[in-house]
Design a protein around this motif. Sequence first.
Motif, PDB file in Angstrom:
ATOM      1  N   ASP A   1      -6.652  16.840   5.725  1.00 22.63           N
ATOM      2  CA  ASP A   1      -5.384  17.481   5.388  1.00 22.63           C
ATOM      3  C   ASP A   1      -5.054  17.382   3.904  1.00 22.63           C
ATOM      4  N   GLY A   2      -5.870  16.650   3.159  1.00 19.84           N
ATOM      5  CA  GLY A   2      -5.604  16.491   1.733  1.00 19.84           C
ATOM      6  C   GLY A   2      -4.485  15.530   1.418  1.00 19.84           C
ATOM      7  N   GLU A   3      -4.066  14.738   2.399  1.00 16.36           N
ATOM      8  CA  GLU A   3      -3.000  13.759   2.146  1.00 16.36           C
ATOM      9  C   GLU A   3      -3.496  12.582   1.328  1.00 16.36           C
ATOM     10  N   VAL A   4      -4.789  12.310   1.411  1.00 19.68           N
ATOM     11  CA  VAL A   4      -5.404  11.268   0.594  1.00 19.68           C
ATOM     12  C   VAL A   4      -6.742  11.794   0.089  1.00 19.68           C
ATOM     13  N   VAL A   5      -7.243  11.193  -0.993  1.00 22.88           N
ATOM     14  CA  VAL A   5      -8.577  11.540  -1.482  1.00 22.88           C
ATOM     15  C   VAL A   5      -9.583  10.450  -1.136  1.00 22.88           C
ATOM     16  N   MET A   6      -9.063   9.255  -0.830  1.00 23.38           N
ATOM     17  CA  MET A   6      -9.894   8.125  -0.431  1.00 23.38           C
ATOM     18  C   MET A   6      -9.128   7.331   0.611  1.00 23.38           C
TER      19      MET A   6
ATOM     20  N   LYS B   1      -3.644  -7.484  -5.819  1.00 23.52           N
ATOM     21  CA  LYS B   1      -4.551  -6.341  -5.965  1.00 23.52           C
ATOM     22  C   LYS B   1      -4.009  -5.136  -5.195  1.00 23.52           C
ATOM     23  N   LEU B   2      -3.469  -5.371  -4.011  1.00 18.75           N
ATOM     24  CA  LEU B   2      -2.882  -4.280  -3.239  1.00 18.75           C
ATOM     25  C   LEU B   2      -1.666  -3.683  -3.947  1.00 18.75           C
ATOM     26  N   ASP B   3      -0.952  -4.511  -4.680  1.00 21.34           N
ATOM     27  CA  ASP B   3       0.201  -4.011  -5.448  1.00 21.34           C
ATOM     28  C   ASP B   3      -0.193  -2.890  -6.399  1.00 21.34           C
ATOM     29  N   THR B   4      -1.439  -2.932  -6.890  1.00 27.01           N
ATOM     30  CA  THR B   4      -1.849  -1.965  -7.912  1.00 27.01           C
ATOM     31  C   THR B   4      -1.976  -0.540  -7.362  1.00 27.01           C
ATOM     32  N   ILE B   5      -2.064  -0.392  -6.038  1.00 18.85           N
ATOM     33  CA  ILE B   5      -2.164   0.958  -5.457  1.00 18.85           C
ATOM     34  C   ILE B   5      -1.077   1.229  -4.420  1.00 18.85           C
ATOM     35  N   LYS B   6      -0.129   0.322  -4.293  1.00 19.51           N
ATOM     36  CA  LYS B   6       0.870   0.458  -3.229  1.00 19.51           C
ATOM     37  C   LYS B   6       1.654   1.763  -3.333  1.00 19.51           C
ATOM     38  N   LYS B   7       2.019   2.153  -4.542  1.00 22.88           N
ATOM     39  CA  LYS B   7       2.840   3.364  -4.716  1.00 22.88           C
ATOM     40  C   LYS B   7       2.079   4.635  -4.335  1.00 22.88           C
ATOM     41  N   ASP B   8       0.768   4.551  -4.280  1.00 26.60           N
ATOM     42  CA  ASP B   8      -0.053   5.708  -3.917  1.00 26.60           C
ATOM     43  C   ASP B   8      -0.697   5.550  -2.541  1.00 26.60           C
ATOM     44  N   ALA B   9      -0.197   4.616  -1.739  1.00 26.74           N
ATOM     45  CA  ALA B   9      -0.821   4.311  -0.460  1.00 26.74           C
ATOM     46  C   ALA B   9      -0.170   5.072   0.700  1.00 26.74           C
ATOM     47  N   VAL B  10      -0.998   5.515   1.622  1.00 31.58           N
ATOM     48  CA  VAL B  10      -0.569   6.074   2.903  1.00 31.58           C
ATOM     49  C   VAL B  10      -1.181   5.170   3.977  1.00 31.58           C
TER      50      VAL B  10
ATOM     51  N   LYS C   1      -9.337   6.315 -13.015  1.00 26.96           N
ATOM     52  CA  LYS C   1     -10.620   7.008 -12.972  1.00 26.96           C
ATOM     53  C   LYS C   1     -10.716   7.944 -11.775  1.00 26.96           C
ATOM     54  N   PHE C   2     -10.048   7.543 -10.668  1.00 30.13           N
ATOM     55  CA  PHE C   2     -10.103   8.326  -9.430  1.00 30.13           C
ATOM     56  C   PHE C   2      -8.677   8.546  -8.911  1.00 30.13           C
ATOM     57  N   PRO C   3      -7.949   9.435  -9.539  1.00 36.31           N
ATOM     58  CA  PRO C   3      -6.549   9.651  -9.149  1.00 36.31           C
ATOM     59  C   PRO C   3      -6.421  10.253  -7.759  1.00 36.31           C
ATOM     60  N   GLY C   4      -5.304   9.938  -7.122  1.00 32.42           N
ATOM     61  CA  GLY C   4      -5.039  10.504  -5.800  1.00 32.42           C
ATOM     62  C   GLY C   4      -4.570   9.439  -4.825  1.00 32.42           C
ATOM     63  N   LYS C   5      -4.015   9.876  -3.718  1.00 31.41           N
ATOM     64  CA  LYS C   5      -3.490   8.964  -2.706  1.00 31.41           C
ATOM     65  C   LYS C   5      -4.612   8.216  -1.997  1.00 31.41           C
ATOM     66  N   ARG C   6      -4.280   7.002  -1.529  1.00 31.17           N
ATOM     67  CA  ARG C   6      -5.221   6.155  -0.815  1.00 31.17           C
ATOM     68  C   ARG C   6      -4.727   5.874   0.596  1.00 31.17           C
ATOM     69  N   GLY C   7      -5.622   5.956   1.567  1.00 32.46           N
ATOM     70  CA  GLY C   7      -5.291   5.564   2.931  1.00 32.46           C
ATOM     71  C   GLY C   7      -5.681   4.118   3.162  1.00 32.46           C
ATOM     72  N   ILE C   8      -4.753   3.334   3.715  1.00 34.57           N
ATOM     73  CA  ILE C   8      -4.994   1.908   3.943  1.00 34.57           C
ATOM     74  C   ILE C   8      -4.589   1.557   5.364  1.00 34.57           C
ATOM     75  N   ARG C   9      -5.408   0.795   6.050  1.00 25.00           N
ATOM     76  CA  ARG C   9      -5.063   0.355   7.392  1.00 25.00           C
ATOM     77  C   ARG C   9      -3.803  -0.504   7.356  1.00 25.00           C
ATOM     78  N   LYS C  10      -2.911  -0.256   8.281  1.00 19.38           N
ATOM     79  CA  LYS C  10      -1.640  -0.982   8.334  1.00 19.38           C
ATOM     80  C   LYS C  10      -1.826  -2.306   9.064  1.00 19.38           C
ATOM     81  N   ASN C  11      -2.638  -3.163   8.466  1.00 20.24           N
ATOM     82  CA  ASN C  11      -2.966  -4.450   9.066  1.00 20.24           C
ATOM     83  C   ASN C  11      -3.590  -5.323   7.994  1.00 20.24           C
ATOM     84  N   ALA C  12      -3.337  -6.615   8.085  1.00 21.90           N
ATOM     85  CA  ALA C  12      -3.904  -7.524   7.089  1.00 21.90           C
ATOM     86  C   ALA C  12      -5.416  -7.636   7.217  1.00 21.90           C
TER      87      ALA C  12
END
Length: 357
Positions: A224-229, A201-210, A156-167
């Motif tokens: 910079d447009g590297e992620v949309v969310m 759940k994180l596996d579902t977006i891992k390939k699109d994660a920054v 529904k919301f295509p594009g890269k996702r930014g995720i904090r590199k911490n649990a």
Amino acid sequence: MKKILILSTALCGFAASAQADITVMGWGGAYANSQIEAYFKPFTAATGKKVVSVDSDNPATPVKSQVEANNVTIDVAVLEIADAVRLCDEGALVPFDFSALPNGADGTGAEDDFIAGTLTECMIPTDIFSTVVAYDASKFPDAPPTSIADFFDLEKFPGKRGIRKNAKTTLEMALMADGVPAAEVYALLETDEGVDRAFAKLDTIKKDAVFWEAGAQPPQLLADGEVVMTTAYNGRIFNAVQLESKPFAIVWDGQVFEWEGMAIPKGAPNEADALELIHFATASEQLAKAAEFISYGPPRKSSASLVGNIQGKEEPMGPNLPTDPANMTNALGSSLDFWVDRDIQLNERFNAWLASN
């Protein structure tokens, strides 16, 4: 009325003013300015007592060293909750009597007025900040994301996702996105099943994660447009919108909030005046005023309706705060006890997950 003296000094020089009644060590910058304007100037006007504001990269460090050296020059330290609990356990801070705190502006007793869990033995909270989902509104002009679940919806919301590199916060948000109510997150994360569910759940977006590590990175990734969310600290997104006119917006659903506040080091030279200042600063009205200068929410529930406009603008600050009632409908207070016990273990699992295919 005595004049407030504002200093920004190296740590070696923060005892320079022998005339000061109360020395407060905080974080500097916009954060210190919010406290000077909302707490210190009105306190001086009301009592005639001077307040010296000094800056530190982390006030917990000089507090610890001064107490251990039995040479305390700080009267009030502004601390993050984890540091406050640790220093309290070490006997470096003065415990508070919560019953002596002023009632809320609506008459509610202080212990019921502060958001549950934020009052701790040796620290009275002053502000709440949170990790949220932020997005570039220009990328979703017609149907923007509205929930934490949308962060994980790549269809529904295509594009890269930014995720904090911490649990920390990442696992909690993953479970809330998977339908777990905020109140049940930590009980579930205490089980192997819950941890597995979060990583699934994180596996579902891992390939699109920054992945990001510093708080300045998420707004830059969006710009910079590297992620949309991206997950992000709410204050960073607020500043990007207000100061740089970025087209960013916040999804408050599923936010994970944390807090900081005021503590008195054991051996403070002006303990009685320090306590008076803290009681004054953590009243409903002063907490609400501070929130107009910086997008950290007041920890008293009775403060919410008292927050006015963003300083210098004809725009209400309330909707930008983690503690605005509309933003707290599915919010999770970060559990210090949980992460003290499990930080190493879960971050080892997180790092192994990052390294896996």
